[in-house]
Design a protein around this motif. Structure first.
Motif, PDB file in Angstrom:
ATOM      1  N   ASP A 291       0.808  -1.220   0.000  1.00 26.17           N
ATOM      2  CA  ASP A 291       0.000   0.000   0.000  1.00 26.17           C
ATOM      3  C   ASP A 291       0.843   1.272   0.000  1.00 26.17           C
ATOM      4  OD1 ASP A 291      -2.626  -1.133  -0.141  1.00 26.17           O
ATOM      5  OD2 ASP A 291      -2.366  -1.791   1.921  1.00 26.17           O
ATOM      6  N   ARG A 292       2.012   1.196  -0.557  1.00 24.19           N
ATOM      7  CA  ARG A 292       2.790   2.402  -0.829  1.00 24.19           C
ATOM      8  C   ARG A 292       2.320   2.948  -2.169  1.00 24.19           C
ATOM      9  NH1 ARG A 292       7.147   0.245  -0.605  1.00 24.19           N
ATOM     10  NH2 ARG A 292       7.920   0.898   1.446  1.00 24.19           N
ATOM     11  N   LEU A 293       1.915   4.211  -2.198  1.00 23.14           N
ATOM     12  CA  LEU A 293       1.393   4.821  -3.411  1.00 23.14           C
ATOM     13  C   LEU A 293       2.519   5.463  -4.207  1.00 23.14           C
ATOM     14  CD1 LEU A 293      -1.795   6.541  -1.956  1.00 23.14           C
ATOM     15  CD2 LEU A 293      -1.742   4.524  -3.430  1.00 23.14           C
ATOM     16  N   THR A 294       2.433   5.342  -5.530  1.00 21.73           N
ATOM     17  CA  THR A 294       3.379   5.987  -6.436  1.00 21.73           C
ATOM     18  C   THR A 294       2.597   6.737  -7.497  1.00 21.73           C
ATOM     19  OG1 THR A 294       5.042   4.259  -6.095  1.00 21.73           O
ATOM     20  CG2 THR A 294       5.278   5.639  -8.050  1.00 21.73           C
ATOM     21  N   ALA A 295       3.083   7.934  -7.820  1.00 16.31           N
ATOM     22  CA  ALA A 295       2.519   8.716  -8.925  1.00 16.31           C
ATOM     23  C   ALA A 295       3.562   8.796 -10.032  1.00 16.31           C
ATOM     24  CB  ALA A 295       2.136  10.109  -8.458  1.00 16.31           C
ATOM     25  N   VAL A 303       8.688   8.807 -12.170  1.00 14.50           N
ATOM     26  CA  VAL A 303       8.123   8.884 -10.825  1.00 14.50           C
ATOM     27  C   VAL A 303       8.063  10.339 -10.390  1.00 14.50           C
ATOM     28  CG1 VAL A 303       8.463   8.282  -8.404  1.00 14.50           C
ATOM     29  CG2 VAL A 303       8.911   6.585 -10.181  1.00 14.50           C
ATOM     30  N   ILE A 304       6.881  10.789  -9.980  1.00 13.62           N
ATOM     31  CA  ILE A 304       6.685  12.165  -9.519  1.00 13.62           C
ATOM     32  C   ILE A 304       6.751  12.223  -7.998  1.00 13.62           C
ATOM     33  CG2 ILE A 304       5.049  14.093  -9.474  1.00 13.62           C
ATOM     34  CD1 ILE A 304       4.078  13.168 -12.217  1.00 13.62           C
ATOM     35  N   TRP A 305       6.104  11.270  -7.334  1.00 16.11           N
ATOM     36  CA  TRP A 305       6.213  11.165  -5.884  1.00 16.11           C
ATOM     37  C   TRP A 305       5.812   9.777  -5.421  1.00 16.11           C
ATOM     38  CZ3 TRP A 305       1.432   9.794  -4.192  1.00 16.11           C
ATOM     39  CH2 TRP A 305       0.294  10.342  -4.793  1.00 16.11           C
ATOM     40  N   THR A 306       6.219   9.450  -4.198  1.00 19.69           N
ATOM     41  CA  THR A 306       5.760   8.244  -3.527  1.00 19.69           C
ATOM     42  C   THR A 306       5.216   8.639  -2.168  1.00 19.69           C
ATOM     43  OG1 THR A 306       7.928   7.776  -2.574  1.00 19.69           O
ATOM     44  CG2 THR A 306       7.424   6.752  -4.697  1.00 19.69           C
ATOM     45  N   ALA A 307       4.263   7.866  -1.666  1.00 17.69           N
ATOM     46  CA  ALA A 307       3.637   8.144  -0.367  1.00 17.69           C
ATOM     47  C   ALA A 307       3.509   6.828   0.395  1.00 17.69           C
ATOM     48  CB  ALA A 307       2.270   8.789  -0.566  1.00 17.69           C
TER      49      ALA A 307
END
Length: 381
Positions: A291-295, A303-307
């Motif tokens: 459940d790590r989000l990636t954009a 890759v723009i960001w990870t959350a």
């Protein structure tokens, strides 16, 4: 490398070539212990979001998907009741009981609606009037797709059936050599202009909707592994879209975007995960097995960001909106992330039964469904 298989997803072994289906389902999770969900972080909200109306369906015990069409949301519950709700205020525009519990979500073009029951019967309505029923020979867990006065059904073994929406005549069937394993999870089906788009194994196929002929196929993933489980790479719903670009996840292996005009892959990234994607002109967002989000950039795959603030919270597929990225979790929370950095900018609570489907947007209204059957319409101010 051994793929990590989520406990929530059942896999059915399918014998091909007209032989019988193996009906036993098994959990392929490697550990008897589930990781604890990350605690909720302290946030300072910077986005106004509110519930503007609520409604109810029966509890959701099937792979729910919600159709947003014209001015309404079309939904169904476990009791086999399907209905259309006004996106403006939640008013019930029509409601009909098809008589059996559902095995998948409801598809609709605004005029016709189609659903499949737990007894594997395809039922098509026009408003609250049932037009016809057809028994299907193969189970279905993907909501039918309705377009061009046709109903398209994607079966569990990834065959595609087409029916006339008005009278139920079978128009064609496309059955290709399939994979030895498929997911008991909603697959990918949609359309671009005059092309039907269908996920078949790790590929996105473009199909002539009038004749059922393959026009092109684009590879989303090249599965690797020492056995059939490790090579399992079905495309999972929802599929994201921006104009002629469609983005999809291959189960536990890759995320890719495809140009539907040319039928070729634009970019692909090897990344695990078991839920679909949210997409707009700028962002493609998806979660991995933890459940790590990636954009990623929609056109570039950069890759723009990870959350990672939602790890192990069993997230839904995300929805990318003009103001935020929205995702639900298994405890019933709806999280709003900033588009530029993936920071949590708002959080709302629904109920403790958990979010049952990817959020769906129609105009300025976002609909959230819980496993307990409650529907929450949200608006961002």
């Amino acid at each position: 490398m051994t793929a990590r298989i989520d406990r929530r997803i059942l896999v059915r072994a399918l014998a091909l070539g007209g032989m019988a289906m193996a009906l036993s389902a098994c959990s392929l999770f490697n550990s008897s212990k589930e990781a604890k969900p990350a605690p909720l972080e302290n946030i300072t909200p910077s986005l106004q979001a509110r519930v503007v109306w609520e409604a109810r369906v029966d509890s959701v015990k099937f792979p729910l998907s919600i159709t947003a069409v014209n001015d309404r949301f079309v939904v169904g519950g476990s009791d086999g009741v399907i209905s259309a709700l006004s996106a403006k205020d939640g008013t019930t525009l029509w409601r009909t009981e098809i008589g059996k519990g559902l095995s998948a979500g409801v598809g609709s073009d605004g005029r016709f609606a189609a659903a499949v029951t737990r007894e594997n019967e395809l039922v098509v309505t026009e408003g609250d009037k049932i037009l016809w029923r057809k028994s299907l020979t193969t189970p279905v867990v993907t909501a039918p797709f309705v377009a061009g006065e046709r109903v398209f059904v994607l079966t569990l073994d990834r065959a595609v059936l087409a029916f006339d929406a008005a009278d139920g005549r079978r128009l064609w069937e496309l059955r290709r050599p399939g994979e030895p394993l498929t997911l008991q999870q909603a697959g990918v089906i949609g359309a671009y202009q005059n092309t039907l788009l269908v996920g078949q194994g790790p590929r996105l196929a473009g199909i002539d909707p009038n004749r059922g002929l393959l026009m092109w196929e684009a590879t989303v993933s090249n599965p690797r592994g020492t056995n059939e489980v490790e090579r399992l790479a079905d495309l999972v719903a929802p599929m994201g879209r921006d104009k002629d670009v469609f983005c999809a996840r291959a189960f536990q292996s890759a995320v890719a975007c495809v140009n539907a005009d040319r039928g070729n892959s634009i970019w692909s990234r090897n990344v695990g995960g078991s839920t679909g994607l949210g997409t707009d002109a700028t962002l493609v967002v998806g979660g991995d097995g933890s459940d790590r989000l990636t954009a990623w950039g929609t056109r570039t795959g950069d890759v723009i960001w990870t959350a990672d603030q939602f790890q192990n919270r069993k997230l839904s597929a995300p929805l990318v909106t003009a103001k935020s990225v929205i995702v639900g979790d298994s405890e019933g929370y709806v999280h709003f992330l900033s588009r530029d950095k993936g920071q949590t900018i708002q959080r709302l609570s629904t109920d403790s039964s958990g979010i049952a489907a990817p959020p769906v947007q129609l105009g300025d209204t976002v609909l959230i469904a819980t496993r307990g059957g409650r529907l929450f319409a949200l608006r961002q101010d």
